[in-house]
Every structure is written in C-alpha cells, then in structure tokens.
Design a protein around this motif. Structure first.
Motif: not given
Length: 501
Positions: A88-93
């Motif tokens: 669900g993320s759109t950037g680094a995790v």
C-alpha cells in the motif's frame, strides 16, 4: 548534534516492530519505543506505524485495543503486516525493530540518504550473533545475508536491524514477506522467532536480487537489546561517541582526489559548522563559488601579471567553496535533485568562464582573426571541447551501466531459495586489465596516481591556478590539452575493459 541544522522531510514510511518485550525497556527518554519515536521525529519522518504483537499497525502513540493487546500473532502475522504495508506504500518503507538502541545519525544513514533506495544498516564488525546476523558486503552492496537459519561464508560485516526497501523493491519486499510467513507458519524455517523478522526480510530481499546498499555505521552504534542491562550498556556506548564530530568527519570525502584531499579538505572542514550556524544552504555556497570564478575571469582578462596572480588565487578559493557546498550538504543532509544539478552545471560554467578570461587576457583586445595571438582562441576552444568529450565518456558509460542493470533486472532476477542453509560466494576475481588494476589499487602510491591521471576537477583547478600565476594562458591551455588527452585515453581504455568484463 546541533539543533540549528535544517533537515529535509523524509519521504519514507517507517514500521516499528514493537513485537518483543525489549521495546518496553526503560531509558532516559522513557521506553525504547518512545525514544525511537522521538528520533524519527527529529529526522522529520512523518509516517510512522507501530506493529504490535497482535499484528495491528497503529500510528505512533496509539494504544492497541483489547483484542490485539491479548493476541500474539507470531512471526507469520508480523511478516504479513509488513507485506500489507509494502503493497500500500507509494514511497520507501523502512522496517525498524523497536528494541534498537542507536545514534540518531545512524538512522539518518538510511532515512536521509538522497537515493531513497533499498539499504541495510551494517557494521564492519564481522563478529556475528543472534541480534547481529552476519552479512557479506561487496562493492558497497549486501550480496549475502544470514539469520539463525541461513549461514554466510566469508562474512565481513553484521546487520544491525534496520532495513529500507526502495520504491522499486516494494513488490519484492511484499512477496518475500508473504513467502517467509508461509514458511514460518509451516515450520519449514525451524525454530525462528518474531525477533528475527527483519533479519529474514533482508535475507529474502538479497536472494530475490534486490540491490541493497550497505549503509555502514562507521564509529556510530546501533545495537538490538534483550534486557535492561544490555540496554544500559548500549546507551553508555552511545554517550562515548561525539555524534556531531562523526557527522563532520563523514561529511568530508575520504576517497577524493589528491589535491582536494591534501590542499582543500584539510582546512575547508573548519568552515562547515560556521556555515551551518549561519544557515547557509549548499546552493548559496555554490552561488558564491560561481561569483569568485567570474571575478577570477575578470582578473585574468586584464592580461597583467598581477591580474594573473589574483585570478589564480580566486580560482583556488572558488574551488574551496565548490568542495564546501558538498561538505555542507552532507553535514546538514540537505540533499535536493536541484542542488545536485546546479552543482554540476556550476562546475562547467566556472571552468569555461575562466577559459574565456584567460584567452581574453592573452589576446589583450586583439581581433579573433587566425585564432588570436599564438592561436590562443583555438587552444581555449580545444580545451573546452576536450573537457566536454571527457564528461561525455563518463556520463554515457554511467548511463549505459544503469540501463543494462535495469533491463537485466526486468528480464530475470537471480532468485535463490529461502530454504537454502548456505550461501555460496557470488562474484569472482576481475580478469585481465581490471584484475591487474584491482591488485595495483592496494598500493597507496598507485592509488593516488590513478586518481590524479584522470585529471579530476581539483587537479584541473590547481593546474589552471599554478600555470596562470607562473606562466601564461598559452601554457595553461597546452597543459590542460596534454594532460586531458592522456586522461581521456585512460578513461576510454578503462570503460572498454569494464564493458567487456
């Protein structure tokens, strides 16, 4: 660490694994979980989620409901929660265990790195253990990682518990987390526990072919703890290190050119903190560097011996500021794509403006016909074209390597089974010309000679300043063309050798 430093907001999402009792250990800032939350706030991380033992993802400070508080989901549930967040993320995790005792700057090595790519926090200490699994680092990347189930032959570093998955590797992180959850729940990974979640994720990402940068701690510390005594000991080790001094030291490149290392960085480092206290931005320093180069060109255009000497001094000071802007950017971690682009463009602008000033001073107002006296304008244009060609060789090769890596990754990632207990050595000695070059690299004299032969910007600015002050523009251009031609041939040979490796 100075509070006056301006920090860019981190675009990463952080999941704190508060799944072990150690995250509730006490320290001066409350619990370890509280302390990590404060550190992430200092690093301007806005999206922080806490994974509880029940498998619930909560915002930092939110309390779990009774159902999640009583339900211990186990390793499988923890891994599936990470997979859900990654999808669900759109950037680094960033996956960060809440039982970690670390310097704030140690976390910043990942969270404030401009690349935002996949990375793991590692220490050069190769003495592995249950909370510091062994890894092997080659070429700045983690090429093999271990856990209680996976061994690493020829390990040369240890993983310290913080893993970042870049945007391009989020799908890989999610797939790996789900596969590991299946293996853990079926008992095929042996007696692994929730404490190993992040270790297993690193193993999976490396074996799935992700390019994981090794973010080395250096003199900083990051240790996972299990009890109050180990927590107190880890906190004491943090206090033994001057974090701001380490930040300054790492802001100064240790593998720079010869002239930059010994004639600039030895004293420009003393300007970094004052510049930070004055709230100067790297772009401001870059602008001042350009202004000094323009003034140098004006003095050179006068054509007098005094003008040549003054111009040479200003060229040197302009280069000092050129180094300072990068040192300040690394010290304050004020990285922006615009700043990097402006810095590169400013280098070319300063150099070519100085060329024009030298040629104008030598021509002393005479017309351009036949290239001016002694063909000075032809020499200036030839030096400029040669420099353009040399940069084209560098950038074209770098772009081709990036394209090849990207296409290769799209075609087939070197997936290795997560059930393998051992990891054979990847990579082999470089053959031919490259093998000889790598062996010669061990000798310090040869290493410095290799850095100088390519005529980096520090050596170019020094060459311009010295020849202009002692001789004249014609000697300056002749020296630039001669040395630059040798450098271009050396670079071209090296690029061909690497391309055929």
């Amino acid at each position: 660490m100075t509070d006056s430093l301006t920090r860019a907001s981190s675009a990463a999402s952080v999941v704190l694994l508060a799944t072990t009792p150690a995250c509730r250990l006490s320290c001066a800032d409350g619990t370890l979980l509280d302390r990590l939350g404060d550190q992430l706030a200092t690093l301007s991380v806005r999206d922080v989620q806490v994974l509880t033992p029940g498998g619930a993802l909560l915002t930092h400070g939110e309390q779990p409901d009774a159902e999640h508080a009583e339900n211990a989901g186990g390793l499988g549930a923890d891994l599936r929660a990470v997979a859900k967040l990654a999808r669900g993320s759109t950037g680094a995790v960033v996956v960060l265990p809440a039982d970690l005792v670390a310097h704030t700057d140690a976390l910043g090595l990942l969270l404030q790195h401009p690349a935002r790519g996949s990375a793991a926090l590692v220490s050069s200490d190769a003495d592995g253990g249950p909370l510091r699994p062994p890894v092997r680092v080659e070429g700045g990347r983690v090429v093999a990682a271990g856990s209680s189930f996976h061994t690493v032959p020829q390990a040369n570093a240890t993983f310290r518990g913080v893993l970042q998955a870049g945007e391009g590797d989020l799908a890989s992180l999610a797939d790996v987390a789900e596969e590991l959850a299946d293996l853990a729940e079926s008992g095929r990974l042996g007696p692994v526990s929730t404490i190993e979640a992040v270790d297993l994720l690193l193993v999976g990402m490396v074996r799935a072919g992700a390019r994981v940068r090794a973010a080395r701690l250096g003199r900083l510390h990051a240790d996972r703890v299990t009890g109050q005594s180990t927590c107190d000991g880890a906190m004491a080790r943090l206090a033994e290190v001057d974090e701001d001094q380490v930040r300054l030291d790492t802001a100064i490149k240790d593998r720079d050119g010869f002239f930059t290392t010994f004639f600039v960085s030895t004293w420009s480092r003393h300007l970094v903190r004052p510049a930070a206290r004055l709230k100067l931005t790297p772009n401001t320093v870059t602008g001042c560097s350009v202004a000094l180069a323009v003034l140098a060109a004006v003095w050179f255009s006068a054509g007098t011996r005094g003008g040549q000497v003054a111009g040479a001094a200003l060229v040197y000071l302009s280069f000092v500021l050129d180094c300072l802007d990068g040192q300040l950017a690394r010290y304050t971690r004020a990285f922006t794509p615009l700043g990097a682009w402006a810095d590169g463009m400013a280098d070319r602008l300063k150099e070519y403006v100085v060329y024009a000033g030298l040629a104008l001073g030598y021509a002393d107002g005479l017309p351009w016909q036949n290239g001016g006296p002694d063909g000075i304008w032809y020499l200036a244009i030839a030096a400029m074209i040669l420099q353009v060609v040399r940069h084209a060789i560098d950038f074209a090769f770098g772009g081709s390597v990036a394209d090849a890596n990207r296409i290769g990754a799209m075609w087939a990632k070197p997936v290795r089974s997560l059930l393998e207990e051992t990891d054979g050595r990847a990579g082999a000695p470089a053959p031919g010309v490259l093998g000889i070059a790598h062996r010669l690299e061990r000798d310090s004299i040869v290493r410095w000679a290799k850095k100088m032969i390519v005529l980096p910007i520090g050596e170019r600015m020094a060459l311009i300043a010295v020849t202009a002050a002692l001789f004249n523009a014609r000697v300056t251009f002749a020296a630039l063309i001669t040395w630059g031609s040798v450098a271009a041939l050396y670079q071209l040979t090296g690029r061909i050798a690497r391309s055929t490796r």
